[in-house]
Design a protein around this motif. Structure first.
Motif, PDB file in Angstrom:
ATOM      1  N   THR A  48      24.031  62.082  90.497  1.00 29.69           N
ATOM      2  CA  THR A  48      25.028  63.130  90.702  1.00 29.69           C
ATOM      3  C   THR A  48      24.871  64.210  89.631  1.00 29.69           C
ATOM      4  O   THR A  48      23.839  64.325  88.986  1.00 29.69           O
ATOM      5  CB  THR A  48      26.444  62.535  90.645  1.00 29.69           C
ATOM      6  OG1 THR A  48      26.773  62.197  89.292  1.00 29.69           O
ATOM      7  CG2 THR A  48      26.555  61.287  91.512  1.00 29.69           C
ATOM      8  N   ASP A  49      25.940  64.961  89.439  1.00 33.34           N
ATOM      9  CA  ASP A  49      25.885  66.059  88.471  1.00 33.34           C
ATOM     10  C   ASP A  49      25.719  65.586  87.035  1.00 33.34           C
ATOM     11  O   ASP A  49      25.281  66.357  86.182  1.00 33.34           O
ATOM     12  CB  ASP A  49      27.138  66.942  88.586  1.00 33.34           C
ATOM     13  CG  ASP A  49      28.429  66.185  88.334  1.00 33.34           C
ATOM     14  OD1 ASP A  49      28.475  64.974  88.627  1.00 33.34           O
ATOM     15  OD2 ASP A  49      29.402  66.797  87.875  1.00 33.34           O
ATOM     16  N   ASP A  50      26.047  64.330  86.750  1.00 33.17           N
ATOM     17  CA  ASP A  50      25.853  63.826  85.382  1.00 33.17           C
ATOM     18  C   ASP A  50      24.394  63.997  84.963  1.00 33.17           C
ATOM     19  O   ASP A  50      24.097  64.559  83.897  1.00 33.17           O
ATOM     20  CB  ASP A  50      26.240  62.349  85.304  1.00 33.17           C
ATOM     21  CG  ASP A  50      27.694  62.112  85.616  1.00 33.17           C
ATOM     22  OD1 ASP A  50      28.444  61.780  84.698  1.00 33.17           O
ATOM     23  OD2 ASP A  50      28.098  62.283  86.786  1.00 33.17           O
ATOM     24  N   LEU A  78      26.169  78.279  86.937  1.00 34.75           N
ATOM     25  CA  LEU A  78      26.571  79.068  88.097  1.00 34.75           C
ATOM     26  C   LEU A  78      25.499  79.038  89.178  1.00 34.75           C
ATOM     27  O   LEU A  78      25.801  78.845  90.362  1.00 34.75           O
ATOM     28  CB  LEU A  78      26.855  80.513  87.675  1.00 34.75           C
ATOM     29  CG  LEU A  78      28.201  80.779  87.013  1.00 34.75           C
ATOM     30  CD1 LEU A  78      28.211  82.169  86.378  1.00 34.75           C
ATOM     31  CD2 LEU A  78      29.334  80.653  88.028  1.00 34.75           C
ATOM     32  N   ASP A  79      24.245  79.230  88.785  1.00 32.48           N
ATOM     33  CA  ASP A  79      23.153  79.206  89.753  1.00 32.48           C
ATOM     34  C   ASP A  79      23.038  77.832  90.420  1.00 32.48           C
ATOM     35  O   ASP A  79      22.807  77.732  91.631  1.00 32.48           O
ATOM     36  CB  ASP A  79      21.827  79.555  89.070  1.00 32.48           C
ATOM     37  CG  ASP A  79      21.742  81.018  88.675  1.00 32.48           C
ATOM     38  OD1 ASP A  79      22.552  81.821  89.168  1.00 32.48           O
ATOM     39  OD2 ASP A  79      20.867  81.353  87.858  1.00 32.48           O
ATOM     40  N   TRP A  80      23.186  76.797  89.619  1.00 31.51           N
ATOM     41  CA  TRP A  80      23.103  75.434  90.147  1.00 31.51           C
ATOM     42  C   TRP A  80      24.222  75.174  91.153  1.00 31.51           C
ATOM     43  O   TRP A  80      23.991  74.619  92.225  1.00 31.51           O
ATOM     44  CB  TRP A  80      23.190  74.449  88.979  1.00 31.51           C
ATOM     45  CG  TRP A  80      23.260  73.006  89.362  1.00 31.51           C
ATOM     46  CD1 TRP A  80      22.253  72.227  89.870  1.00 31.51           C
ATOM     47  CD2 TRP A  80      24.403  72.160  89.252  1.00 31.51           C
ATOM     48  NE1 TRP A  80      22.706  70.952  90.075  1.00 31.51           N
ATOM     49  CE2 TRP A  80      24.014  70.878  89.704  1.00 31.51           C
ATOM     50  CE3 TRP A  80      25.707  72.356  88.810  1.00 31.51           C
ATOM     51  CZ2 TRP A  80      24.898  69.801  89.730  1.00 31.51           C
ATOM     52  CZ3 TRP A  80      26.581  71.286  88.834  1.00 31.51           C
ATOM     53  CH2 TRP A  80      26.170  70.023  89.285  1.00 31.51           C
ATOM     54  N   GLU A  81      25.438  75.618  90.810  1.00 32.40           N
ATOM     55  CA  GLU A  81      26.559  75.391  91.725  1.00 32.40           C
ATOM     56  C   GLU A  81      26.399  76.186  93.012  1.00 32.40           C
ATOM     57  O   GLU A  81      26.693  75.696  94.102  1.00 32.40           O
ATOM     58  CB  GLU A  81      27.872  75.777  91.019  1.00 32.40           C
ATOM     59  CG  GLU A  81      29.096  75.163  91.664  1.00 32.40           C
ATOM     60  CD  GLU A  81      30.107  76.201  92.126  1.00 32.40           C
ATOM     61  OE1 GLU A  81      31.117  75.789  92.712  1.00 32.40           O
ATOM     62  OE2 GLU A  81      29.863  77.392  91.919  1.00 32.40           O
ATOM     63  N   ARG A  82      25.881  77.414  92.920  1.00 35.32           N
ATOM     64  CA  ARG A  82      25.635  78.211  94.128  1.00 35.32           C
ATOM     65  C   ARG A  82      24.592  77.546  95.019  1.00 35.32           C
ATOM     66  O   ARG A  82      24.716  77.542  96.251  1.00 35.32           O
ATOM     67  CB  ARG A  82      25.183  79.620  93.745  1.00 35.32           C
ATOM     68  CG  ARG A  82      26.252  80.489  93.095  1.00 35.32           C
ATOM     69  CD  ARG A  82      25.779  81.925  92.973  1.00 35.32           C
ATOM     70  NE  ARG A  82      26.671  82.719  92.138  1.00 35.32           N
ATOM     71  CZ  ARG A  82      26.399  83.090  90.895  1.00 35.32           C
ATOM     72  NH1 ARG A  82      25.237  82.739  90.334  1.00 35.32           N
ATOM     73  NH2 ARG A  82      27.262  83.812  90.202  1.00 35.32           N
ATOM     74  N   LEU A  84      23.985  74.333  95.228  1.00 32.40           N
ATOM     75  CA  LEU A  84      24.621  73.194  95.885  1.00 32.40           C
ATOM     76  C   LEU A  84      25.446  73.646  97.085  1.00 32.40           C
ATOM     77  O   LEU A  84      25.379  73.054  98.172  1.00 32.40           O
ATOM     78  CB  LEU A  84      25.526  72.460  94.893  1.00 32.40           C
ATOM     79  CG  LEU A  84      24.857  71.705  93.746  1.00 32.40           C
ATOM     80  CD1 LEU A  84      25.918  71.065  92.862  1.00 32.40           C
ATOM     81  CD2 LEU A  84      23.900  70.653  94.267  1.00 32.40           C
ATOM     82  N   ARG A  85      26.224  74.702  96.888  1.00 29.89           N
ATOM     83  CA  ARG A  85      27.065  75.193  97.977  1.00 29.89           C
ATOM     84  C   ARG A  85      26.227  75.691  99.150  1.00 29.89           C
ATOM     85  O   ARG A  85      26.595  75.493 100.318  1.00 29.89           O
ATOM     86  CB  ARG A  85      27.983  76.309  97.475  1.00 29.89           C
ATOM     87  CG  ARG A  85      29.106  75.832  96.569  1.00 29.89           C
ATOM     88  CD  ARG A  85      30.005  76.990  96.152  1.00 29.89           C
ATOM     89  NE  ARG A  85      31.130  76.533  95.360  1.00 29.89           N
ATOM     90  CZ  ARG A  85      32.271  76.069  95.868  1.00 29.89           C
ATOM     91  NH1 ARG A  85      32.433  76.009  97.182  1.00 29.89           N
ATOM     92  NH2 ARG A  85      33.240  75.669  95.065  1.00 29.89           N
ATOM     93  N   SER A  86      25.103  76.341  98.862  1.00 34.88           N
ATOM     94  CA  SER A  86      24.243  76.846  99.938  1.00 34.88           C
ATOM     95  C   SER A  86      23.675  75.716 100.781  1.00 34.88           C
ATOM     96  O   SER A  86      23.308  75.912 101.945  1.00 34.88           O
ATOM     97  CB  SER A  86      23.105  77.691  99.353  1.00 34.88           C
ATOM     98  OG  SER A  86      22.164  76.882  98.689  1.00 34.88           O
ATOM     99  N   ARG A  87      23.582  74.517 100.180  1.00 33.32           N
ATOM    100  CA  ARG A  87      23.074  73.360 100.901  1.00 33.32           C
ATOM    101  C   ARG A  87      24.191  72.468 101.426  1.00 33.32           C
ATOM    102  O   ARG A  87      23.950  71.356 101.888  1.00 33.32           O
ATOM    103  CB  ARG A  87      22.137  72.556  99.988  1.00 33.32           C
ATOM    104  CG  ARG A  87      20.858  73.309  99.663  1.00 33.32           C
ATOM    105  CD  ARG A  87      19.884  72.464  98.875  1.00 33.32           C
ATOM    106  NE  ARG A  87      20.228  72.394  97.454  1.00 33.32           N
ATOM    107  CZ  ARG A  87      20.331  71.258  96.766  1.00 33.32           C
ATOM    108  NH1 ARG A  87      20.151  70.101  97.379  1.00 33.32           N
ATOM    109  NH2 ARG A  87      20.602  71.281  95.486  1.00 33.32           N
ATOM    110  N   GLY A  91      31.936  69.282  95.664  1.00 33.71           N
ATOM    111  CA  GLY A  91      32.667  68.215  95.000  1.00 33.71           C
ATOM    112  C   GLY A  91      31.944  67.541  93.863  1.00 33.71           C
ATOM    113  O   GLY A  91      32.411  66.525  93.353  1.00 33.71           O
ATOM    114  N   LEU A  92      30.791  68.073  93.410  1.00 38.33           N
ATOM    115  CA  LEU A  92      30.071  67.440  92.317  1.00 38.33           C
ATOM    116  C   LEU A  92      30.572  67.896  90.947  1.00 38.33           C
ATOM    117  O   LEU A  92      30.533  67.144  89.987  1.00 38.33           O
ATOM    118  CB  LEU A  92      28.567  67.713  92.426  1.00 38.33           C
ATOM    119  CG  LEU A  92      27.805  66.900  93.476  1.00 38.33           C
ATOM    120  CD1 LEU A  92      26.334  67.282  93.460  1.00 38.33           C
ATOM    121  CD2 LEU A  92      27.946  65.406  93.218  1.00 38.33           C
TER     122      LEU A  92
END
Length: 309
Positions: A48-50, A78-82, A84-87, A91-92
């Motif tokens: 996961t995000d850990d 921010l780039d990493w979270e974007r 994840l959202r694009s895919r 909730g991570l």
């Protein structure tokens, strides 16, 4: 020392993957964890995000001469979270990191983004900072604060991150688990004076308590939530009563609550203190291949930086 660094990174990922299926569950709903399981749309051994944020941290350290630039860290998160959202992956992110990166994206000054961050996101990703920096206090605490304040600028969160980093750092240097825990307590005491004060239990005091308590009481008395003052001492409590690193990770993954983070912190510290052979070869192979983790590459890059410190 290279084996200890590799075991730190592998232990972090192994604990994360073992705790992934049980995260958020009540203890009475968990069958004791014995191995990796597929869950939440992820394969057995998936992290996961850990682990993912720890890899981001490691790469930033390697690319910037062993230092974390807060702006660059915020941008990377921010780039990493974007991505994840694009895919379609949500909730991570933990509550403090999510709030901070959302604030930065909205134009909030970096200095204010992490002022309310109290949860364990800083502690879960801090192991690479412990690998790079020797356990020389208070310099190590300074490096922890530098790597954390943009999302977690409170005394309790910094204390938890400093405890994990110091234990990892001491373990890399050859310390036993007991010696590493002593270093963790001292680092937590120093870091608790940094950042914004919030009303929360003292991390150092709770780690001391964790060493002597009945291990059956970890979930009910220490707690296993995302709160730093619960999850970080819980990880040290597991380590105090389970000398085998693989067993420690499985026990942590069976506690309930924020199992992936507690097990990942315990795995990183146990790996640092134990070194070669800390975890079954098959477990290391699984998390490495399933998640395409470049563990040897990261270990070598981080170790080169430590050799210069």
């Amino acid at each position: 020392m290279r084996e200890r660094v590799l075991s730190t990174l592998a232990g972090l990922a192994i604990g994360d993957a073992l705790g992934m299926p049980t995260e958020g569950k009540a203890p009475h709903d968990i069958t004791p964890v014995t191995n990796f399981q597929a869950a939440r749309g992820m394969p057995a051994g998936g992290v996961t995000d850990d682990t993912q944020q720890a890899v981001i941290m490691a790469r930033l350290l390697i690319g910037n001469d062993g230092r974390i630039d807060p702006r660059r860290l915020a941008d990377e998160l921010l780039d990493w979270e974007r991505d994840l959202r694009s895919r379609g992956i949500r909730g991570l992110l933990g509550p403090s990191t999510r709030a901070a990166v959302t604030a930065v994206a909205a134009g909030e000054p970096l200095e204010k983004a992490g002022r309310h961050g109290t949860t364990n996101g800083a502690a879960m990703r801090i192991a690479p900072v412990g690998i790079v920096n020797p356990p020389e206090l208070p310099l190590l605490v300074d490096r922890v604060v530098e790597a954390s304040w943009v999302t977690h600028n409170t005394g309790v969160a910094l204390a938890g991150a400093a405890a994990v980093a110091a234990a990892v750092s001491a373990g890399i240097g050859g310390a036993s688990r007991e010696e590493a825990t002593d270093c963790a307590i001292e680092a937590a005491e120093l870091a608790a004076r940094r950042g914004n004060w919030v009303a929360a239990g003292d991390v150092a005091a709770r780690i001391r308590w964790a060493r002597t308590m009945n291990p059956a009481d970890i979930a009910s008395l220490i707690g296993t939530s995302v709160a730093t003052q619960e999850s970080v001492p819980a990880a040290f409590a597991v380590l105090a009563h389970n000398p085998d690193p693989w067993e420690a990770c499985r026990v942590a993954a069976s506690l309930g609550g924020d199992t992936d983070t507690i097990a990942s912190m315990a795995g990183a510290i146990a790996g640092a203190c134990h070194g070669a052979g800390a975890f079954p070869e098959e477990a290391v192979r699984t998390v490495t291949e399933v998640n395409e983790l470049p563990l040897p590459e990261l270990a070598d890059g981080l170790l080169k930086l430590r050799a210069r410190n």
